[in-house]
Design an enzyme around this catalytic site. Structure first.
Site, PDB file in Angstrom:
ATOM      1  N   SER A  65      70.141 -23.416  -6.819  1.00  0.00           N
ATOM      2  CA  SER A  65      70.130 -24.039  -5.461  1.00  0.00           C
ATOM      3  C   SER A  65      68.852 -23.699  -4.628  1.00  0.00           C
ATOM      4  O   SER A  65      68.962 -23.667  -3.418  1.00  0.00           O
ATOM      5  CB  SER A  65      71.309 -23.459  -4.720  1.00  0.00           C
ATOM      6  OG  SER A  65      72.518 -23.873  -5.431  1.00  0.00           O
ATOM      7  N   GLU A  79      68.093 -17.577 -13.644  1.00  0.00           N
ATOM      8  CA  GLU A  79      69.064 -18.377 -12.999  1.00  0.00           C
ATOM      9  C   GLU A  79      70.225 -17.726 -12.701  1.00  0.00           C
ATOM     10  O   GLU A  79      71.085 -17.843 -13.710  1.00  0.00           O
ATOM     11  CB  GLU A  79      69.158 -19.584 -14.082  1.00  0.00           C
ATOM     12  CG  GLU A  79      68.037 -20.667 -13.927  1.00  0.00           C
ATOM     13  CD  GLU A  79      68.147 -22.137 -14.201  1.00  0.00           C
ATOM     14  OE1 GLU A  79      67.772 -22.829 -13.268  1.00  0.00           O
ATOM     15  OE2 GLU A  79      69.050 -22.479 -15.044  1.00  0.00           O
ATOM     16  N   GLY A 137      73.956 -24.899  -8.735  1.00  0.00           N
ATOM     17  CA  GLY A 137      75.008 -26.042  -8.374  1.00  0.00           C
ATOM     18  C   GLY A 137      75.877 -25.622  -7.309  1.00  0.00           C
ATOM     19  O   GLY A 137      76.668 -26.579  -6.848  1.00  0.00           O
ATOM     20  N   GLU A 178      74.762 -23.720 -18.477  1.00  0.00           N
ATOM     21  CA  GLU A 178      75.695 -24.872 -18.976  1.00  0.00           C
ATOM     22  C   GLU A 178      75.852 -24.874 -20.241  1.00  0.00           C
ATOM     23  O   GLU A 178      76.957 -25.190 -20.720  1.00  0.00           O
ATOM     24  CB  GLU A 178      75.246 -26.044 -18.170  1.00  0.00           C
ATOM     25  CG  GLU A 178      75.554 -25.990 -16.490  1.00  0.00           C
ATOM     26  CD  GLU A 178      74.724 -26.992 -16.015  1.00  0.00           C
ATOM     27  OE1 GLU A 178      73.739 -27.777 -16.382  1.00  0.00           O
ATOM     28  OE2 GLU A 178      74.532 -26.628 -14.527  1.00  0.00           O
ATOM     29  N   LYS A 182      69.556 -32.727 -15.773  1.00  0.00           N
ATOM     30  CA  LYS A 182      71.067 -32.466 -16.234  1.00  0.00           C
ATOM     31  C   LYS A 182      71.455 -34.178 -16.988  1.00  0.00           C
ATOM     32  O   LYS A 182      70.708 -34.775 -17.255  1.00  0.00           O
ATOM     33  CB  LYS A 182      71.829 -31.965 -15.394  1.00  0.00           C
ATOM     34  CG  LYS A 182      71.429 -30.605 -14.550  1.00  0.00           C
ATOM     35  CD  LYS A 182      72.588 -30.056 -14.014  1.00  0.00           C
ATOM     36  CE  LYS A 182      71.785 -28.853 -13.299  1.00  0.00           C
ATOM     37  NZ  LYS A 182      72.521 -27.687 -12.769  1.00  0.00           N
ATOM     38  N   ASN A 220      65.167 -30.390 -13.565  1.00  0.00           N
ATOM     39  CA  ASN A 220      66.130 -30.465 -14.667  1.00  0.00           C
ATOM     40  C   ASN A 220      67.237 -31.720 -14.396  1.00  0.00           C
ATOM     41  O   ASN A 220      68.098 -31.326 -13.217  1.00  0.00           O
ATOM     42  CB  ASN A 220      66.997 -29.144 -14.799  1.00  0.00           C
ATOM     43  CG  ASN A 220      67.854 -29.163 -15.957  1.00  0.00           C
ATOM     44  OD1 ASN A 220      68.057 -30.385 -16.499  1.00  0.00           O
ATOM     45  ND2 ASN A 220      68.836 -27.959 -15.715  1.00  0.00           N
ATOM     46  N   HIS A 231      70.123 -22.505 -21.058  1.00  0.00           N
ATOM     47  CA  HIS A 231      70.917 -22.808 -19.939  1.00  0.00           C
ATOM     48  C   HIS A 231      72.105 -22.340 -19.759  1.00  0.00           C
ATOM     49  O   HIS A 231      72.994 -22.824 -20.765  1.00  0.00           O
ATOM     50  CB  HIS A 231      70.584 -24.391 -19.588  1.00  0.00           C
ATOM     51  CG  HIS A 231      70.919 -24.808 -18.175  1.00  0.00           C
ATOM     52  ND1 HIS A 231      72.283 -24.751 -17.601  1.00  0.00           N
ATOM     53  CD2 HIS A 231      69.804 -25.051 -17.316  1.00  0.00           C
ATOM     54  CE1 HIS A 231      71.964 -24.994 -16.312  1.00  0.00           C
ATOM     55  NE2 HIS A 231      70.640 -25.059 -15.956  1.00  0.00           N
TER      56      HIS A 231
HETATM   57  C1  PEP Z   1      69.724 -25.636 -12.893  1.00  0.00           C
HETATM   58  O1  PEP Z   1      70.686 -26.441 -13.532  1.00  0.00           O
HETATM   59  O2  PEP Z   1      68.653 -25.417 -13.734  1.00  0.00           O
HETATM   60  C2  PEP Z   1      69.449 -25.448 -11.562  1.00  0.00           C
HETATM   61  C3  PEP Z   1      68.698 -24.510 -11.112  1.00  0.00           C
HETATM   62  O3  PEP Z   1      70.585 -26.318 -10.924  1.00  0.00           O
HETATM   63  P1  PEP Z   1      70.689 -26.269  -8.997  1.00  0.00           P
HETATM   64  O4  PEP Z   1      69.177 -26.274  -8.746  1.00  0.00           O
HETATM   65  O5  PEP Z   1      71.221 -27.591  -8.962  1.00  0.00           O
HETATM   66  O6  PEP Z   1      71.287 -25.103  -8.699  1.00  0.00           O
END
Ligand code: PEP
Length: 255
Positions: free
Chosen positions: A218, A172, A178, A102, A17, A15, A100
């Site tokens: 992460s 998630e 992040g 975000e 983003k 992803n 998601h």
């Molecule tokens: C995500 O945004 O789906 C995600 C898992 O981000 P990150 O790996 O940066 O935590």
């Protein structure tokens, strides 16, 4: 792309983003594309919608599947700035990320809106990755199971048994996205097993065993192996670490 999940083929999904311009994305593709062998897993990449078509044209292999990071909850009409599931499907896109955290946070997406987005995706034969997961204050109160259960019930559990098997779930935890702070394998396994048990209770154990549940938050080369080793973790949705081709390839190898 096969929609058969009978063996729960593992997935590593990038992803991006709102990162990478077309030159940077082409460079990424030039490095990741040729390095992909038949790794016995599905590899998905989710660039910004504006460049998916160009990247699909550039890519010469057949290992990478491209998807969009969101779609509208509406079919068509006066929704400036939006992209419909039908439009995505019409240019050959097969996948879409929905729900998601975000988008929930910045664009006010509710469980009901996400349900409508899922309906749009399913009707247009896009395979959705449905994201769920709790914020830190919920985890601190140890209420993550109730929180995720509500997300599943309000967005996902209205679908038929036939439709649900073509939906991928990504757990998630928001506190891990992040932040550099991933869930431990024990925390991830507990939540993935919980989600699978909820699906079994609502549909059947047979269906629950077919659904792929990804971990996101992460995930990086140093922790991917132990997270992917969990019985109910069927791969990862990778944000930050997916932007670096070497890290992304290392995560695929961790499978
Ligand atoms: C995500 O945004 O789906 C995600 C898992 O981000 P990150 O790996 O940066 O935590």
């Amino acid at each position: 792309m096969s929609k058969q999940n009978l063996s729960r083929r593992k997935i590593v999904a990038a992803n991006w983003k709102m990162n990478l311009d077309i030159d940077e994305a082409a460079e990424w593709l030039g490095e990741v594309g040729p390095a992909l062998k038949d790794d016995d897993c599905d590899v998905f990449v989710f660039p910004s919608s504006v460049m998916i078509g160009d990247l699909m044209d550039m890519y010469e292999g057949d290992m990478l599947v491209f998807g969009a990071q969101n779609c509208s909850h509406k079919d068509s009409g006066a929704y400036t700035g939006e992209v419909s599931a039908k439009q995505l499907a019409s240019v050959g896109i097969e996948l879409v990320i929905l729900g998601h955290s975000e988008c929930r946070e910045h664009f006010g997406e509710t469980n009901e809106i996400i349900k409508q987005k899922l309906q749009q995706a399913v009707q247009n034969e896009l395979m959705p990755i449905f994201c769920c997961g709790e914020p830190l204050e919920v985890r601190n109160k140890n209420e993550q199971k109730n929180y995720v259960k509500q997300q599943l019930e309000e967005s996902l559990f209205g679908f038929s048994a036939a439709a649900i098997t073509d939906i991928i779930i990504a757990y998630e935890p928001i506190w891990a996205i992040g932040t550099g702070l991933n869930a431990t394998p024990e925390q991830a396994q507990e939540m993935h097993a919980f989600i699978r048990a909820e699906i079994a209770a609502k549909y059947s154990n047979e269906i629950a065993q077919q659904i792929r549940i990804l971990y996101g938050g992460s995930c990086k080369p140093t922790n991917a192996k132990e997270l992917f080793a969990c019985a109910d973790v069927d791969g990862g949705l990778i944000g930050g670490a997916s932007l670096n081709p070497k890290d992304f390839l290392a995560i695929i190898r961790a499978l």
